[in-house]
Scaffold this active site. Structure first.
Site, PDB file in Angstrom:
ATOM      1  CB  SER A  58      -0.900   0.013   1.236  1.00  0.00           C
ATOM      2  OG  SER A  58      -1.455   1.305   1.366  1.00  0.00           O
ATOM      3  CG  HIS A  86      -3.777  -1.505  -1.869  1.00  0.00           C
ATOM      4  ND1 HIS A  86      -4.880  -2.255  -2.221  1.00  0.00           N
ATOM      5  CD2 HIS A  86      -4.182  -0.717  -0.832  1.00  0.00           C
ATOM      6  CE1 HIS A  86      -5.911  -1.944  -1.432  1.00  0.00           C
ATOM      7  NE2 HIS A  86      -5.509  -1.007  -0.576  1.00  0.00           N
ATOM      8  CG  ASP A 121      -5.120   2.433   0.681  1.00  0.00           C
ATOM      9  OD1 ASP A 121      -6.084   1.655   0.602  1.00  0.00           O
ATOM     10  OD2 ASP A 121      -3.974   2.073   0.996  1.00  0.00           O
ATOM     11  CG  MET A 146      -8.523   7.198   2.456  1.00  0.00           C
ATOM     12  SD  MET A 146      -7.583   7.236   3.986  1.00  0.00           S
ATOM     13  CE  MET A 146      -6.773   5.644   3.928  1.00  0.00           C
ATOM     14  CG  HIS A 166      -9.307   0.262  -0.748  1.00  0.00           C
ATOM     15  ND1 HIS A 166      -8.741  -0.011   0.483  1.00  0.00           N
ATOM     16  CD2 HIS A 166     -10.660   0.296  -0.535  1.00  0.00           C
ATOM     17  CE1 HIS A 166      -9.690  -0.135   1.403  1.00  0.00           C
ATOM     18  NE2 HIS A 166     -10.857   0.051   0.816  1.00  0.00           N
ATOM     19  CG  MET A 184     -11.443   3.395   1.832  1.00  0.00           C
ATOM     20  SD  MET A 184      -9.888   3.338   2.743  1.00  0.00           S
ATOM     21  CE  MET A 184      -8.743   3.384   1.375  1.00  0.00           C
ATOM     22  CG  MET A 238     -11.880  -2.804   4.547  1.00  0.00           C
ATOM     23  SD  MET A 238     -10.315  -2.421   3.739  1.00  0.00           S
ATOM     24  CE  MET A 238      -9.429  -1.538   5.006  1.00  0.00           C
ATOM     25  N   GLY A 278      -9.298   3.963   6.748  1.00  0.00           N
ATOM     26  CA  GLY A 278      -9.041   5.384   6.975  1.00  0.00           C
ATOM     27  C   GLY A 278      -7.591   5.702   7.316  1.00  0.00           C
ATOM     28  CG  PHE A 279      -6.337   6.589  10.095  1.00  0.00           C
ATOM     29  CD1 PHE A 279      -5.818   7.868   9.934  1.00  0.00           C
ATOM     30  CD2 PHE A 279      -7.653   6.430  10.515  1.00  0.00           C
ATOM     31  CE1 PHE A 279      -6.610   8.984  10.200  1.00  0.00           C
ATOM     32  CE2 PHE A 279      -8.456   7.537  10.772  1.00  0.00           C
ATOM     33  CZ  PHE A 279      -7.933   8.812  10.619  1.00  0.00           C
ATOM     34  N   GLY A 280      -3.394   3.971   7.823  1.00  0.00           N
ATOM     35  CA  GLY A 280      -2.434   2.874   7.846  1.00  0.00           C
ATOM     36  C   GLY A 280      -1.945   2.677   9.273  1.00  0.00           C
ATOM     37  N   GLY A 281      -1.246   1.589   9.486  1.00  0.00           N
ATOM     38  CA  GLY A 281      -0.587   1.365  10.767  1.00  0.00           C
ATOM     39  C   GLY A 281      -1.486   0.968  11.918  1.00  0.00           C
ATOM     40  CG  ASP A 309      -6.432  -2.885   2.743  1.00  0.00           C
ATOM     41  OD1 ASP A 309      -5.366  -2.654   3.334  1.00  0.00           O
ATOM     42  OD2 ASP A 309      -7.039  -2.041   2.051  1.00  0.00           O
ATOM     43  N   GLY A 310      -5.182  -4.379   5.836  1.00  0.00           N
ATOM     44  CA  GLY A 310      -5.080  -3.685   7.118  1.00  0.00           C
ATOM     45  C   GLY A 310      -4.368  -4.487   8.186  1.00  0.00           C
ATOM     46  N   GLY A 311      -3.257  -3.965   8.665  1.00  0.00           N
ATOM     47  CA  GLY A 311      -2.534  -4.610   9.763  1.00  0.00           C
ATOM     48  C   GLY A 311      -1.923  -5.952   9.403  1.00  0.00           C
ATOM     49  N   GLY A 353       1.009  -2.224   4.120  1.00  0.00           N
ATOM     50  CA  GLY A 353       1.537  -0.860   4.039  1.00  0.00           C
ATOM     51  C   GLY A 353       2.711  -0.673   4.970  1.00  0.00           C
ATOM     52  CB  SER A 354       2.836   0.048   8.617  1.00  0.00           C
ATOM     53  OG  SER A 354       1.727   0.870   8.535  1.00  0.00           O
TER      54      SER A 354
END
Ligand code: DX5
Ligand code: ZN
Length: 239
Positions: free
Chosen positions: A28, A53, A55, A57, A86, A88, A157, A162-165, A195-197, A217-218
């Site tokens: 991401s 990817h 994102d 928003m 993606h 959002m 999800m 809304g946020f990475g990390g 997607d996410g974490g 991402g992170s």
């Protein structure tokens, strides 16, 4: 004939290669260094990543604004892998043609942001793109039962968008299993993205649950060697 018989040994080699499967990794770019965007996009190009990817928003559907068309144009200019975008944003139909013109391959809209999801999916495909649907953590996979055969990819999800990390929500694993079951029952060809974490802590169990693509991402961009991190995630099932 013993197990180490010269005729059997090459067969084991073939079986081993057959067993090894690489996982599709989607870095991401939200976590990239925007001051060195070209460098980071080119890192993804040369890595074992499956696609980029993106994102998007709008500050309405999610409580954050990421980036818009000028930056997407820059990413598209340097990217040599498909763009997995993606959205959002509310009312995504307004921008379908714009994203098609930017060369997007997979356009993913949120289930929760579409009043007429079936119509939106048809419009994405009519514009020449693959159609994805993202589900917020609270949205049940069964809500896609009547439209699953029209969806190229479901993005599950594993954080609130809304946020990475953010921290991975463990319930996602069962959700991926349920979605895989729905896809099988309906004889659909839909891919599952998570997607996410995502990290090396949860990647393997997600693939075992049925995930085809992992967004990271992170975990990728904050690591000491993003190229190696992508490779280690891609080969996580071999560990
Ligand atoms: C969150 C985005 C994710 C995010 C993932 O709303 O959809 O793609 O960038 O970032 P990590 O991997 O850091 O959770
Ligand atoms: Zn995303």
């Amino acid at each position: 004939m013993t197990l180490s018989h010269p005729i059997l040994l090459p067969l084991y080699g073939i079986l081993r290669v057959y067993q090894m499967s690489t996982v599709k990794i989607a870095p991401s770019l939200l976590a990239a260094d925007f001051g060195n965007l070209q460098r980071d996009v080119e890192m993804v190009n040369k890595s074992e990543a499956y696609w980029h990817h993106l994102d998007i928003m709008d500050g309405v559907f999610v409580p954050n604004i990421s980036y818009g068309m000028p930056l997407i144009k820059t990413i598209a200019k340097y990217a040599t892998k498909p763009l997995d975008t993606h959205l959002m944003i509310i009312d995504p139909d307004r921008y379908i043609q714009t994203f098609a013109d930017l060369g997007v391959h997979m356009l993913t809209v949120h289930y929760e942001a579409c009043n007429h999801l079936h119509r939106t999916l048809q419009a994405i495909k009519a514009a020449g793109m693959k159609a994805g649907v993202a589900l917020n953590p609270h949205t049940n996979v069964d809500l896609l039962a009547n439209v699953i055969n029209d969806i190229d990819m479901v993005c599950v999800m594993s954080v609130n968008p809304g946020f990475g990390g953010q921290s991975f929500i463990p319930n996602t694993i069962q959700k991926v299993r349920d979605l895989k079951q729905l896809i099988r029952t309906k004889n659909a060809a839909t891919l599952i993205e998570v997607d996410g974490g995502v990290s090396s802590e949860n990647a393997k169990i997600l693939v075992e649950a049925g995930a085809d693509i992992l967004v990271a991402g992170s975990f990728v961009f904050k690591s000491a060697n993003p190229t190696d991190t992508i490779a280690s995630l891609a080969h996580i099932t071999e560990a």
